[in-house]
Design an enzyme around this catalytic site. Sequence first.
Site, PDB file in Angstrom:
ATOM      1  CG  HIS A 207      50.490  21.931  86.487  1.00 43.96           C
ATOM      2  ND1 HIS A 207      51.193  22.123  85.320  1.00 43.96           N
ATOM      3  CD2 HIS A 207      49.293  21.424  86.108  1.00 43.96           C
ATOM      4  CE1 HIS A 207      50.461  21.760  84.285  1.00 43.96           C
ATOM      5  NE2 HIS A 207      49.296  21.328  84.747  1.00 43.96           N
TER       6      HIS A 207
ATOM      7  CB  SER B   7      48.550  19.246  82.391  1.00 39.70           C
ATOM      8  OG  SER B   7      48.185  20.581  82.333  1.00 39.70           O
ATOM      9  N   GLY B   8      50.999  17.603  81.068  1.00 37.60           N
ATOM     10  CA  GLY B   8      51.915  16.502  81.328  1.00 37.60           C
ATOM     11  C   GLY B   8      52.239  15.664  80.114  1.00 37.60           C
TER      12      GLY B   8
ATOM     13  CG  ASP C   7      54.585  22.399  85.238  1.00 31.82           C
ATOM     14  OD1 ASP C   7      54.413  21.579  86.159  1.00 31.82           O
ATOM     15  OD2 ASP C   7      53.669  22.804  84.493  1.00 31.82           O
TER      16      ASP C   7
END
Length: 264
Positions: free
Chosen positions: A65, A208-209, A113
């Site tokens: 994302h 994120s990530g 994701d």
Amino acid sequence: MLLLLLLASAFLLVPWAGAGRIIGGWEAKPHSRPYMAYLSIGSESQISTCGGFLLRPDAVLSAAHCVAGKTKVNITVTLGAHNIKKNEPSQQKFHIGHWVVHPNYSGNTFENDIVLLKLKPRAKLTKEVSYIPLPSHNKPVRLGTTCQVAGWGRTSITQHKSSVLMEVDLKVQSEKVCENYFEKHFRQQSVICAGDENGKKSTFLGDSGGPLVCNGKAHGIVSYGRKYCIFPEVFTRVSYFESWIREELRKFELQDLPDSPSSD
């Protein structure tokens, strides 16, 4: 570190990207997590940031994302950073020309994701830049295991992003916990449910990530949570995607062969 993407549902899901930092954590010892990557993602509309982690000198793993659905994307990956605002001698920067989003990624439910980014030239392995191992295929992490997450995201719902790497401990939760909160969005085979049941510690926007590190291996990828709620959190289960990761890494190697038509 996440773009605020809101999903119309009985609740709002929000990916942990954009600007932000770890909530309820502490500053990491400089360069104690040499696998950490800082992603700056520029598009036509804005610049966002995410985390990621080094798998090998030519590949970084992160959340899909962070990059999916954007036009004219310009991605820079920084390795070897502690204070991202400083030009530290340990830092290595890469302009990413090739990345692979999982073909079944959904921007609505955040299923699958996961994204692989190719580094060219390869990263130079140093004391401050190194990779982290992955778990074996479908090897589960035990309920109640204390894992660690690090990032440059927000330290509270209202705070600005952090310039230094922060870290926090989170426990692996029962799948039922996330099923109760996320219902149809929670796909237990491909994700891990984790968080602080006391609601004091969490990843948040901008994280994120980044990796969920359990027993020295990257078991999860920071994916999503609920808007304005920091418990529980959902992480992409890395072991579920092991075969896809291995296949894409093999393609990276083929692209680097001198006679390969896809080499750049």
